[in-house]
Design a protein around this motif. Structure first.
Motif, PDB file in Angstrom:
ATOM      1  N   ASP A  49      22.851  18.869  13.823  1.00 49.24           N
ATOM      2  CA  ASP A  49      23.424  17.615  13.502  1.00 49.24           C
ATOM      3  C   ASP A  49      22.877  17.937  12.113  1.00 49.24           C
ATOM      4  O   ASP A  49      22.902  16.649  11.383  1.00 49.24           O
ATOM      5  CB  ASP A  49      22.385  17.465  14.798  1.00 49.24           C
ATOM      6  N   ASP A  50      21.920  18.580  12.044  1.00 50.37           N
ATOM      7  CA  ASP A  50      20.801  18.596  10.531  1.00 50.37           C
ATOM      8  C   ASP A  50      19.689  19.642  10.049  1.00 50.37           C
ATOM      9  O   ASP A  50      19.868  19.818  10.389  1.00 50.37           O
ATOM     10  CB  ASP A  50      19.671  17.633  10.817  1.00 50.37           C
TER      11      ASP A  50
ATOM     12  N   ILE B 283      14.355  26.526   5.886  1.00 48.70           N
ATOM     13  CA  ILE B 283      15.438  25.900   6.011  1.00 48.70           C
ATOM     14  C   ILE B 283      14.352  25.229   7.149  1.00 48.70           C
ATOM     15  O   ILE B 283      13.645  25.367   7.629  1.00 48.70           O
ATOM     16  CB  ILE B 283      17.065  25.783   6.273  1.00 48.70           C
ATOM     17  N   GLU B 284      14.942  23.604   7.739  1.00 46.21           N
ATOM     18  CA  GLU B 284      14.472  23.249   9.000  1.00 46.21           C
ATOM     19  C   GLU B 284      16.492  22.521   9.426  1.00 46.21           C
ATOM     20  O   GLU B 284      16.968  21.850   8.964  1.00 46.21           O
ATOM     21  CB  GLU B 284      14.087  21.786   8.295  1.00 46.21           C
ATOM     22  N   ILE B 285      16.943  23.383  10.699  1.00 47.58           N
ATOM     23  CA  ILE B 285      17.902  22.721  11.326  1.00 47.58           C
ATOM     24  C   ILE B 285      17.318  22.272  12.608  1.00 47.58           C
ATOM     25  O   ILE B 285      16.841  22.441  13.811  1.00 47.58           O
ATOM     26  CB  ILE B 285      18.608  24.054  11.928  1.00 47.58           C
ATOM     27  N   ASP B 286      17.542  21.566  12.838  1.00 43.74           N
ATOM     28  CA  ASP B 286      17.243  19.864  13.903  1.00 43.74           C
ATOM     29  C   ASP B 286      16.037  19.760  14.027  1.00 43.74           C
ATOM     30  O   ASP B 286      15.728  20.470  15.237  1.00 43.74           O
ATOM     31  CB  ASP B 286      18.201  20.357  14.859  1.00 43.74           C
ATOM     32  N   GLY B 287      15.167  20.023  13.101  1.00 47.09           N
ATOM     33  CA  GLY B 287      13.571  20.236  13.215  1.00 47.09           C
ATOM     34  C   GLY B 287      12.907  21.585  13.186  1.00 47.09           C
ATOM     35  O   GLY B 287      11.817  21.254  13.632  1.00 47.09           O
ATOM     36  N   LYS B 288      13.287  22.372  13.741  1.00 46.60           N
ATOM     37  CA  LYS B 288      13.060  23.844  13.944  1.00 46.60           C
ATOM     38  C   LYS B 288      13.448  24.868  12.386  1.00 46.60           C
ATOM     39  O   LYS B 288      14.294  24.846  11.675  1.00 46.60           O
ATOM     40  CB  LYS B 288      13.379  24.341  14.831  1.00 46.60           C
ATOM     41  N   GLU B 289      12.576  25.550  11.788  1.00 43.12           N
ATOM     42  CA  GLU B 289      11.998  25.860  10.453  1.00 43.12           C
ATOM     43  C   GLU B 289      12.477  27.366  11.168  1.00 43.12           C
ATOM     44  O   GLU B 289      12.422  27.755  11.975  1.00 43.12           O
ATOM     45  CB  GLU B 289      10.279  26.020  10.187  1.00 43.12           C
ATOM     46  N   ALA B 290      13.550  27.360  10.021  1.00 43.25           N
ATOM     47  CA  ALA B 290      14.107  29.164   9.950  1.00 43.25           C
ATOM     48  C   ALA B 290      14.292  29.253   8.049  1.00 43.25           C
ATOM     49  O   ALA B 290      13.677  28.738   7.822  1.00 43.25           O
ATOM     50  CB  ALA B 290      15.716  28.461  10.749  1.00 43.25           C
ATOM     51  N   LEU B 291      14.151  30.993   8.258  1.00 48.65           N
ATOM     52  CA  LEU B 291      15.012  31.082   6.984  1.00 48.65           C
ATOM     53  C   LEU B 291      16.405  31.254   7.153  1.00 48.65           C
ATOM     54  O   LEU B 291      17.229  31.384   8.201  1.00 48.65           O
ATOM     55  CB  LEU B 291      14.662  32.731   7.245  1.00 48.65           C
TER      56      LEU B 291
ATOM     57  N   PRO C 298      26.263  33.344  17.347  1.00 47.46           N
ATOM     58  CA  PRO C 298      25.956  34.821  16.790  1.00 47.46           C
ATOM     59  C   PRO C 298      26.232  36.133  15.540  1.00 47.46           C
ATOM     60  O   PRO C 298      25.838  36.442  15.465  1.00 47.46           O
ATOM     61  CB  PRO C 298      26.582  35.252  18.676  1.00 47.46           C
ATOM     62  N   HIS C 299      27.796  35.350  15.131  1.00 45.51           N
ATOM     63  CA  HIS C 299      28.956  36.638  14.701  1.00 45.51           C
ATOM     64  C   HIS C 299      30.214  35.403  14.352  1.00 45.51           C
ATOM     65  O   HIS C 299      30.681  35.109  14.912  1.00 45.51           O
ATOM     66  CB  HIS C 299      29.015  37.677  14.814  1.00 45.51           C
ATOM     67  N   VAL C 300      29.927  35.688  12.984  1.00 45.61           N
ATOM     68  CA  VAL C 300      30.929  34.639  12.487  1.00 45.61           C
ATOM     69  C   VAL C 300      31.974  35.863  11.348  1.00 45.61           C
ATOM     70  O   VAL C 300      30.862  36.488  10.295  1.00 45.61           O
ATOM     71  CB  VAL C 300      29.927  33.495  11.682  1.00 45.61           C
ATOM     72  N   MET C 301      33.184  35.321  11.387  1.00 47.60           N
ATOM     73  CA  MET C 301      33.783  36.384  10.778  1.00 47.60           C
ATOM     74  C   MET C 301      34.619  35.768   9.473  1.00 47.60           C
ATOM     75  O   MET C 301      34.299  36.073   8.415  1.00 47.60           O
ATOM     76  CB  MET C 301      35.538  37.137  11.279  1.00 47.60           C
ATOM     77  N   VAL C 302      34.893  34.117  10.175  1.00 46.91           N
ATOM     78  CA  VAL C 302      35.915  33.326   9.296  1.00 46.91           C
ATOM     79  C   VAL C 302      35.030  32.037   9.235  1.00 46.91           C
ATOM     80  O   VAL C 302      34.815  31.511   9.555  1.00 46.91           O
ATOM     81  CB  VAL C 302      37.249  32.851   9.750  1.00 46.91           C
ATOM     82  N   ASN C 303      35.249  31.940   7.650  1.00 46.01           N
ATOM     83  CA  ASN C 303      34.246  30.459   7.442  1.00 46.01           C
ATOM     84  C   ASN C 303      33.267  30.379   7.660  1.00 46.01           C
ATOM     85  O   ASN C 303      32.159  29.554   7.745  1.00 46.01           O
ATOM     86  CB  ASN C 303      34.020  29.740   7.674  1.00 46.01           C
ATOM     87  N   HIS C 304      32.695  31.656   7.074  1.00 45.76           N
ATOM     88  CA  HIS C 304      30.599  32.335   7.133  1.00 45.76           C
ATOM     89  C   HIS C 304      30.301  31.666   6.299  1.00 45.76           C
ATOM     90  O   HIS C 304      30.651  31.555   4.476  1.00 45.76           O
ATOM     91  CB  HIS C 304      30.866  33.422   7.156  1.00 45.76           C
ATOM     92  N   TRP C 305      28.807  31.028   6.264  1.00 45.94           N
ATOM     93  CA  TRP C 305      28.711  29.861   5.236  1.00 45.94           C
ATOM     94  C   TRP C 305      27.547  30.676   5.278  1.00 45.94           C
ATOM     95  O   TRP C 305      26.580  29.988   3.621  1.00 45.94           O
ATOM     96  CB  TRP C 305      28.169  28.906   5.913  1.00 45.94           C
ATOM     97  N   GLY C 306      26.546  31.323   5.665  1.00 50.58           N
ATOM     98  CA  GLY C 306      25.053  32.054   6.071  1.00 50.58           C
ATOM     99  C   GLY C 306      24.664  32.400   6.962  1.00 50.58           C
ATOM    100  O   GLY C 306      25.562  32.431   8.289  1.00 50.58           O
ATOM    101  N   THR C 307      23.008  33.117   6.871  1.00 53.05           N
ATOM    102  CA  THR C 307      22.389  33.897   8.472  1.00 53.05           C
ATOM    103  C   THR C 307      21.123  32.764   8.047  1.00 53.05           C
ATOM    104  O   THR C 307      20.429  32.672   7.570  1.00 53.05           O
ATOM    105  CB  THR C 307      22.883  35.425   8.295  1.00 53.05           C
ATOM    106  N   VAL C 308      20.552  32.928   8.980  1.00 50.77           N
ATOM    107  CA  VAL C 308      19.675  32.532   9.679  1.00 50.77           C
ATOM    108  C   VAL C 308      18.726  33.245  10.497  1.00 50.77           C
ATOM    109  O   VAL C 308      19.146  33.608  11.258  1.00 50.77           O
ATOM    110  CB  VAL C 308      19.595  30.805  10.626  1.00 50.77           C
TER     111      VAL C 308
ATOM    112  N   VAL D  37      28.248  23.855   9.979  1.00 49.34           N
ATOM    113  CA  VAL D  37      28.488  22.730  11.080  1.00 49.34           C
ATOM    114  C   VAL D  37      28.789  23.657  13.298  1.00 49.34           C
ATOM    115  O   VAL D  37      27.565  23.518  13.783  1.00 49.34           O
ATOM    116  CB  VAL D  37      30.378  22.521  11.445  1.00 49.34           C
ATOM    117  N   THR D  38      27.685  25.085  12.723  1.00 47.13           N
ATOM    118  CA  THR D  38      27.974  26.173  13.776  1.00 47.13           C
ATOM    119  C   THR D  38      26.910  27.738  13.669  1.00 47.13           C
ATOM    120  O   THR D  38      26.890  27.459  12.186  1.00 47.13           O
ATOM    121  CB  THR D  38      28.919  26.275  14.669  1.00 47.13           C
ATOM    122  N   LEU D  39      25.759  27.232  14.534  1.00 51.18           N
ATOM    123  CA  LEU D  39      25.226  28.720  14.416  1.00 51.18           C
ATOM    124  C   LEU D  39      26.157  29.458  15.420  1.00 51.18           C
ATOM    125  O   LEU D  39      26.334  28.794  17.023  1.00 51.18           O
ATOM    126  CB  LEU D  39      23.838  28.841  14.850  1.00 51.18           C
TER     127      LEU D  39
END
Length: 108
Positions: free
Chosen positions: A83-84, A13-21, A56-66, A52-54
């Motif tokens: 943003d993107d 993926i790409e988040i705001d121009g940065k590649e990630a997994l 350190p840890h998300v308990m509620v509304n977890h969408w995935g991990t990067v 919407v946000t990255l």
């Protein structure tokens, strides 16, 4: 259940121009190789499917991990506003993502 990062296949993926997994699972942080930054993604309220946000840890509304080679700077509230967000159409292992050859290929 927490997943072993080294046994996963991730989407590039790409988040705001940065590649990630990306994986939609939760990773066991102890299995993330040194040198990679790990964040959870929070989905917007109402389950819209929008990241919407990255954090350190998300308990509620977890969408995935990067996993990222670059750090995302968290604000004073402890999150980074996305943003993107784009899927790049490739799947990779951590080994493929972190190999020096991948850095060369991505910059061509």
């Amino acid at each position: 259940m927490l997943l072993d990062a080294n046994e996963e296949t991730f989407e590039l993926i790409e988040i705001d121009g940065k590649e990630a997994l990306f994986t939609n699972g939760r990773l066991d942080r102890t299995t993330v190789p040194e040198g990679l930054f790990c964040y959870d993604i929070r989905e917007s309220n109402g389950f819209s499917g929008e990241p919407v946000t990255l954090e350190p840890h998300v308990m509620v509304n977890h969408w995935g991990t990067v996993l990222s080679k670059e750090e995302f700077t968290l604000n004073d509230e402890g999150f980074y506003s996305i943003d993107d967000f784009n899927y790049m159409g490739e799947t990779l292992s951590i080994e493929e993502f972190t190999s020096p050859q991948n850095d060369i290929d991505m910059n061509i």
